[in-house]
Design an enzyme around this catalytic site. Structure first.
Site, PDB file in Angstrom:
ATOM      1  N   ARG A   4      61.891 -47.689  20.539  1.00  0.00           N
ATOM      2  CA  ARG A   4      60.661 -48.457  20.340  1.00  0.00           C
ATOM      3  C   ARG A   4      60.556 -49.574  21.379  1.00  0.00           C
ATOM      4  NH1 ARG A   4      56.760 -46.143  18.011  1.00  0.00           N
ATOM      5  NH2 ARG A   4      55.862 -48.189  17.574  1.00  0.00           N
ATOM      6  N   ASP A   6      57.947 -57.458  11.906  1.00  0.00           N
ATOM      7  CA  ASP A   6      57.919 -56.536  10.770  1.00  0.00           C
ATOM      8  C   ASP A   6      57.849 -55.112  11.281  1.00  0.00           C
ATOM      9  OD1 ASP A   6      54.818 -55.356  10.067  1.00  0.00           O
ATOM     10  OD2 ASP A   6      54.965 -56.999  11.503  1.00  0.00           O
ATOM     11  N   GLY A  36      53.544 -54.684  16.989  1.00  0.00           N
ATOM     12  CA  GLY A  36      54.404 -55.240  15.950  1.00  0.00           C
ATOM     13  C   GLY A  36      55.863 -55.171  16.332  1.00  0.00           C
ATOM     14  N   GLU A  37      56.733 -55.118  15.319  1.00  0.00           N
ATOM     15  CA  GLU A  37      58.176 -54.961  15.524  1.00  0.00           C
ATOM     16  C   GLU A  37      58.792 -56.112  16.305  1.00  0.00           C
ATOM     17  OE1 GLU A  37      58.348 -51.322  17.709  1.00  0.00           O
ATOM     18  OE2 GLU A  37      57.023 -50.313  16.299  1.00  0.00           O
ATOM     19  N   GLY A  38      58.084 -57.223  16.437  1.00  0.00           N
ATOM     20  CA  GLY A  38      58.629 -58.354  17.173  1.00  0.00           C
ATOM     21  C   GLY A  38      58.509 -58.254  18.675  1.00  0.00           C
TER      22      GLY A  38
END
Length: 361
Positions: free
Chosen positions: A99, A179, A322-324
């Site tokens: 990711r 998140d 997302g995902e920081g």
């Protein structure tokens, strides 16, 4: 009856050290580069000094990405580009390094921690350290039912507190918070609309993987319906998270507040984390002094939340994944500010020219 008293956070959270910040500002005045010439990096360096109670500021040496994960029942309505109940696939891709946040974290040398709060999958399919805080399998469909029971909401909130303590105790000196969810931006939109007193259409964005117009209308209607359920419980923040939040959002809120208690700075990612921060501000008004907004994702709900907290994003890259990932992009900027504040030499004392005496007539 719950033993968790959210009012305690108001007493436990102190502002970053104002006296140290003034010392940092005075040091900045003495450095060879004129104050203001480094733009916002000056402000960042002084903020870090106050957060650390240290002049010169210490370098950020042990940052960590922390991601809270969960599935949301509202995704069943087709409000997301991803199928409902598939956030576990994203988690596996994060853990396997595929990711965007994984790639950036490798490049920057930052470890990534994923905390499963409510993924809709068999916990046996994920590593034990990921699932050990899980509260339930998926959160409820918030347009019709509560996301969590009161007991689950408290358990999730306490899990967030525990994770913050674990990070602080392990020496983490700054957290990039994000998140991993499907349907999370819809729940976040409800929280922002409820706390800012706005309509659903004002906070409804396109999500991490952009949705089409029909899905946007479904999402707007879902936020509108959930908003009706949120308004009666606005006075009780834990009940608000139980009604229209989710286990991951409750945990993020607890994490943010406990990070402020432990004086551990946090860089906020997108709309989900911003919504939880807004809930945290309602609980303890000094808490946002410990947070930085990493980047402007372009999500309208994030913009509303950050405006309410008077947090200005460090970057404007429009990263919605997302995902920081967007917040992680801001980490080198914060590290650069710390290095400049600490390492730029001061002007020699004799370099200041004495005032000239007026000429005699």
């Amino acid at each position: 009856m719950s033993s968790l008293n959210l009012d305690d956070f108001t007493d436990l959270i102190e502002r970053p050290d104002g006296g140290v910040r003034r010392d940092a500002e005075a040091r900045r005045e003495r450095q060879i580069v004129p104050p203001g010439a480094l733009g916002r990096l000056d402000e960042l360096g002084e903020w870090l000094a106050a957060a650390q109670s240290a002049v010169p500021v210490r370098p950020i040496e042990q940052p960590r990405v922390v991601l809270f994960a969960g599935d949301h029942g509202i995704a069943e309505l087709g409000v997301s580009a991803r199928p409902a109940g598939t956030a576990d696939q994203l988690v596996r891709e994060v853990l396997e390094g595929g990711r965007p946040v994984s790639v950036l974290a490798r490049r920057l040398g930052v470890p990534v921690r994923v905390v499963d709060m409510a993924l809709d999958c068999d916990p046996q399919t994920l590593p034990g350290d990921v699932v050990r805080h899980r509260v339930r399998r998926g959160s409820g469909r918030i347009d019709l039912e509560d996301a969590l029971t009161p007991e689950e909401a408290e358990a999730a909130f306490r899990a967030g507190i525990a994770v913050a303590d674990e990070e602080a105790d392990s020496g983490t000196d700054l957290v990039v918070l994000g998140d991993v969810s499907v349907g999370g931006t819809t729940a976040a939109g409800v929280l922002v609309a409820a706390l800012c007193g706005t309509d659903a259409s004002v906070v409804t964005g396109r999500g991490g993987q952009a949705i089409d117009d029909l899905a946007w209308m479904r999402k707007c209607a879902a936020i509108r319906d959930a908003l009706r359920r949120a308004r009666p419980v606005l006075g009780d923040q834990l009940q608000l998270l139980a009604t229209v939040g989710g286990a991951d959002l409750a945990a993020i809120t607890g994490f943010l507040l406990q990070s402020a208690v432990r004086k551990m700075p946090v860089i906020l990612d997108g709309v989900v984390v911003a919504a939880c921060a807004l809930v945290g501000q309602r609980i303890a008004f000094r808490a946002p002094d410990w947070w930085l907004a990493g980047q402007n994702s372009g999500e309208p709900g994030q913009g509303k939340a950050l405006d309410r907290m008077a947090l200005e994003p460090l970057l404007d890259q429009g990263v919605t994944v997302g995902e920081g990932a967007g917040a992680l992009l801001a980490l080198p900027l914060v590290q650069a500010a710390a290095a400049l504040a600490a390492e730029l030499p001061e002007k020699p004392e004799d370099s200041v020219e004495p005032e000239k005496e007026p000429e005699k007539e």
